[in-house]
Scaffold this motif. Structure first.
Motif, PDB file in Angstrom:
ATOM      1  N   GLN A 347       0.826  -1.205   0.000  1.00  0.00           N
ATOM      2  CA  GLN A 347       0.000   0.000   0.000  1.00  0.00           C
ATOM      3  C   GLN A 347       0.864   1.259   0.000  1.00  0.00           C
ATOM      4  O   GLN A 347       0.582   2.224  -0.719  1.00  0.00           O
ATOM      5  CB  GLN A 347      -0.900   0.026   1.236  1.00  0.00           C
ATOM      6  N   PHE A 348       1.902   1.236   0.819  1.00  0.00           N
ATOM      7  CA  PHE A 348       2.704   2.453   0.959  1.00  0.00           C
ATOM      8  C   PHE A 348       3.546   2.723  -0.280  1.00  0.00           C
ATOM      9  O   PHE A 348       3.695   3.885  -0.677  1.00  0.00           O
ATOM     10  CB  PHE A 348       3.571   2.365   2.210  1.00  0.00           C
ATOM     11  N   ILE A 349       4.078   1.678  -0.924  1.00  0.00           N
ATOM     12  CA  ILE A 349       4.868   1.924  -2.138  1.00  0.00           C
ATOM     13  C   ILE A 349       3.976   2.468  -3.256  1.00  0.00           C
ATOM     14  O   ILE A 349       4.372   3.371  -3.999  1.00  0.00           O
ATOM     15  CB  ILE A 349       5.637   0.656  -2.595  1.00  0.00           C
ATOM     16  N   LEU A 350       2.753   1.954  -3.367  1.00  0.00           N
ATOM     17  CA  LEU A 350       1.829   2.475  -4.379  1.00  0.00           C
ATOM     18  C   LEU A 350       1.478   3.928  -4.086  1.00  0.00           C
ATOM     19  O   LEU A 350       1.448   4.767  -4.991  1.00  0.00           O
ATOM     20  CB  LEU A 350       0.560   1.627  -4.431  1.00  0.00           C
ATOM     21  N   SER A 351       1.238   4.235  -2.815  1.00  0.00           N
ATOM     22  CA  SER A 351       0.922   5.614  -2.432  1.00  0.00           C
ATOM     23  C   SER A 351       2.092   6.549  -2.686  1.00  0.00           C
ATOM     24  O   SER A 351       1.920   7.680  -3.162  1.00  0.00           O
ATOM     25  CB  SER A 351       0.517   5.667  -0.954  1.00  0.00           C
ATOM     26  N   CYS A 352       3.293   6.074  -2.386  1.00  0.00           N
ATOM     27  CA  CYS A 352       4.491   6.886  -2.638  1.00  0.00           C
ATOM     28  C   CYS A 352       4.691   7.134  -4.121  1.00  0.00           C
ATOM     29  O   CYS A 352       5.079   8.239  -4.534  1.00  0.00           O
ATOM     30  CB  CYS A 352       5.719   6.202  -2.043  1.00  0.00           C
ATOM     31  N   CYS A 358       2.322  11.931  -9.588  1.00  0.00           N
ATOM     32  CA  CYS A 358       1.030  12.459 -10.034  1.00  0.00           C
ATOM     33  C   CYS A 358       0.460  13.622  -9.227  1.00  0.00           C
ATOM     34  O   CYS A 358      -0.425  14.310  -9.704  1.00  0.00           O
ATOM     35  CB  CYS A 358      -0.014  11.332 -10.036  1.00  0.00           C
ATOM     36  N   ARG A 359       0.931  13.812  -8.010  1.00  0.00           N
ATOM     37  CA  ARG A 359       0.220  14.749  -7.144  1.00  0.00           C
ATOM     38  C   ARG A 359       0.164  16.156  -7.734  1.00  0.00           C
ATOM     39  O   ARG A 359      -0.871  16.831  -7.657  1.00  0.00           O
ATOM     40  CB  ARG A 359       0.839  14.772  -5.752  1.00  0.00           C
ATOM     41  N   GLU A 360       1.243  16.633  -8.341  1.00  0.00           N
ATOM     42  CA  GLU A 360       1.306  18.024  -8.777  1.00  0.00           C
ATOM     43  C   GLU A 360       0.447  18.306 -10.006  1.00  0.00           C
ATOM     44  O   GLU A 360       0.001  19.429 -10.202  1.00  0.00           O
ATOM     45  CB  GLU A 360       2.756  18.417  -9.047  1.00  0.00           C
ATOM     46  N   TRP A 368     -11.441  14.041  -6.268  1.00  0.00           N
ATOM     47  CA  TRP A 368     -11.018  13.700  -4.910  1.00  0.00           C
ATOM     48  C   TRP A 368     -10.308  14.868  -4.234  1.00  0.00           C
ATOM     49  O   TRP A 368     -10.428  15.052  -3.012  1.00  0.00           O
ATOM     50  CB  TRP A 368     -10.119  12.455  -4.899  1.00  0.00           C
ATOM     51  N   ALA A 369      -9.588  15.669  -5.017  1.00  0.00           N
ATOM     52  CA  ALA A 369      -8.888  16.823  -4.461  1.00  0.00           C
ATOM     53  C   ALA A 369      -9.804  18.042  -4.362  1.00  0.00           C
ATOM     54  O   ALA A 369      -9.842  18.726  -3.327  1.00  0.00           O
ATOM     55  CB  ALA A 369      -7.669  17.149  -5.310  1.00  0.00           C
ATOM     56  N   ALA A 388       6.286  13.881   0.934  1.00  0.00           N
ATOM     57  CA  ALA A 388       7.004  13.552  -0.302  1.00  0.00           C
ATOM     58  C   ALA A 388       8.451  13.167  -0.008  1.00  0.00           C
ATOM     59  O   ALA A 388       8.985  12.216  -0.607  1.00  0.00           O
ATOM     60  CB  ALA A 388       6.960  14.740  -1.268  1.00  0.00           C
ATOM     61  N   GLU A 389       9.074  13.874   0.925  1.00  0.00           N
ATOM     62  CA  GLU A 389      10.461  13.546   1.268  1.00  0.00           C
ATOM     63  C   GLU A 389      10.526  12.190   1.962  1.00  0.00           C
ATOM     64  O   GLU A 389      11.454  11.410   1.718  1.00  0.00           O
ATOM     65  CB  GLU A 389      11.067  14.634   2.157  1.00  0.00           C
ATOM     66  N   PHE A 390       9.542  11.902   2.806  1.00  0.00           N
ATOM     67  CA  PHE A 390       9.531  10.592   3.455  1.00  0.00           C
ATOM     68  C   PHE A 390       9.347   9.484   2.424  1.00  0.00           C
ATOM     69  O   PHE A 390       9.953   8.410   2.543  1.00  0.00           O
ATOM     70  CB  PHE A 390       8.431  10.507   4.518  1.00  0.00           C
TER      71      PHE A 390
END
Length: 479
Positions: A347-352, A358-360, A368-369, A388-390
């Motif tokens: 889950q976390f790798i997909l979210s990362c 894609c976030r920007e 959703w945003a 993002a850094e994490f």
């Protein structure tokens, strides 16, 4: 609220704490409500330590902005990590080792002839001339003298004052170096026997566990270095005998994990400092899992005596094709470990990946945003920067574990597309709608995800990521 104090001694201690932080960030279950790391390392500039401290500080910054209540399903960053009150950067300060040789630390120039002769019998000339600015360089005999300052330190007093009924203690150390091999027995002795400390009646009877890491890497030969990895095995044998007599047999420890590997990674030979930054290793991940195992309620029975644990891989090493088995993926893990970490890490790798790629470009037009008021001011703010850094730290950690002689390579972590081919050994199932693939499918899943409209924007973001990634791993991989 129960706390688990985790003492990370030396470089191995810091690296295992780094692995633990990654597991908790991904939402791996922890039965302690708070993790309180305490790093013990005389090398103030050790890169492994500074990298771990930075990772934990980012974790805290994210955790502090996420709400926790019954309406929230998010498990990312759900276990609190915090330092002992008054402690700077999780660090136990080792005093009087800066710009100081060992002979000056023990004040040989103030000894009479008889005592000086005794000291020279116990310590070699190299030991006496050794500077301690980057640690004890594989010499536990030096470390055992310097680290006797535990009980008298302000940090230890702060820890003792903070300790409460029901709290637990876990100690991470290596057995083949200098800091860990000497620090573990000394710290344990202090915890059990220092009657002068606050809360000693609680600390002396507390559940205490430890992981002692056996050799799992070697260093390139360097005649100019004080560290020689050819001595690791002999040091380990000597220390094991001492631990059996003085730790296991007398019941001072409740749970003791021995973890090592006979397929060694090879690292550059650095005595310490800012250049000592080893790749993350699977053994450190397993050691972090030992901490979570100890935190579980079934390991809290003090009267049972010392419990010993071992960890194995689900591989038949008798088969010829597995004799040089070097890469570990999820299917090689035992059922308990696989069930604990496979889904959260995925889950976390997909979210990362989504946050990185894609976030920007998506938040400006995706429902959703827009519906949750996650606008430009939010995505340019400190929370998203920290997250993002994490994510970069997490991918780097995975990449490093995949670059060892015994690698842990559950993901093709550098893959961008096809996104759902990222899990090694798992075939992603097709899932309607057919027009949605890769990050478009992530967007579609986010758009179908609902969260509490009254929550903070930070909480909404984490809820959306967690719930969407959970749906994706269930449908794509049946996890």
């Amino acid at each position: 609220m129960s706390k688990l104090y985790v003492f990370g001694i030396g470089g191995t201690g810091s690296r295992v704490l780094r692995a633990l932080t990654m597991l908790l960030a991904s939402g791996v279950k922890c039965n302690a409500e708070k993790i309180v790391p305490i790093i013990i390392d005389p090398d103030d500039s050790a890169a492994d330590m500074t990298r771990t401290v930075s990772t934990m500080n980012h974790y805290m910054s994210i955790f502090n902005k996420i709400e926790r209540n019954d309406d929230n399903k998010n498990k990312f960053f759900s276990t609190e990590i915090r330092p002992v009150p008054g402690m700077s950067n999780f660090k136990f300060a080792i005093k009087n080792t800066r710009d100081c040789k060992f002979k000056d630390f023990i004040k040989t120039n103030a000894l009479n002839k008889e005592n000086e002769a005794l000291v020279r019998m116990l310590f070699s000339e190299n030991n006496l001339e050794s500077d301690m600015v980057v640690g004890f360089k594989g010499n536990p005999n030096i470390g055992s003298v310097v680290l006797n300052q535990f009980a008298d330190s302000q940090e230890y007093k702060d820890f003792a004052t903070d300790f409460q009924q029901g709290d637990k203690i876990f100690i991470i150390s290596s057995i083949f170096g200098g800091t860990g091999a000497s620090g573990f027995p000394l710290l344990l002795k202090t915890l059990r026997n220092d009657k002068t400390s606050a809360s000693w009646s609680l600390i002396s009877k507390a559940n205490i566990g430890a992981v002692t890491v056996l050799p799992y890497f070697k260093l390139k030969q360097d005649d100019n270095s004080a560290v020689d990895s050819s001595t690791f095995n002999s040091k380990t044998k000597s220390a094991l005998a001492y631990y059996e007599r003085n730790i296991s047999d007398n019941g001072n420890i409740d749970a003791l994990f021995y973890i090592g590997d006979n397929r060694f990674a090879t690292y550059e030979n650095h005595d310490g400092g800012s250049v000592q930054k080893n790749n993350a290793h699977f053994i450190e991940l397993v050691s972090a899992l030992a901490i979570l195992k100890f935190a579980a309620p079934e390991d809290s029975v003090h009267e049972m005596g010392t419990q010993h644990y071992e960890y194995g891989l689900d591989v038949d090493m008798q088969k010829e094709e597995n004799q040089n088995f070097g890469q570990v993926i999820f299917k090689n893990l035992g059922k308990e470990t696989k069930a604990l970490i496979q889904r959260p890490l995925t889950q976390f790798i997909l979210s990362c990946k989504y946050m990185t790629h894609c976030r920007e470009k998506e938040f400006k037009h995706q429902p959703w945003a827009i519906d949750n008021k996650l606008d430009a001011s939010f995505f340019s703010g400190d929370f998203i920067k920290d997250l993002a850094e994490f994510c970069d730290y997490y991918v780097e950690w995975l990449r490093e574990m995949g670059n060892n002689a015994r690698s842990f390579k559950p993901f093709n972590e550098d893959k961008i597309k096809p996104l759902f081919d990222i899990v090694n050994g798992e075939d992603a199932r097709k899932w309607l709608p057919k027009l949605h693939r890769n990050y478009a499918l992530f967007d579609s899943t986010l758009n179908g995800t609902h969260c509490n409209k009254a929550a903070s924007r930070e909480q909404k973001m984490m809820e959306l990521l967690f719930r969407a990634s959970l749906d994706l791993v269930k449908h794509k991989y049946n996890m």
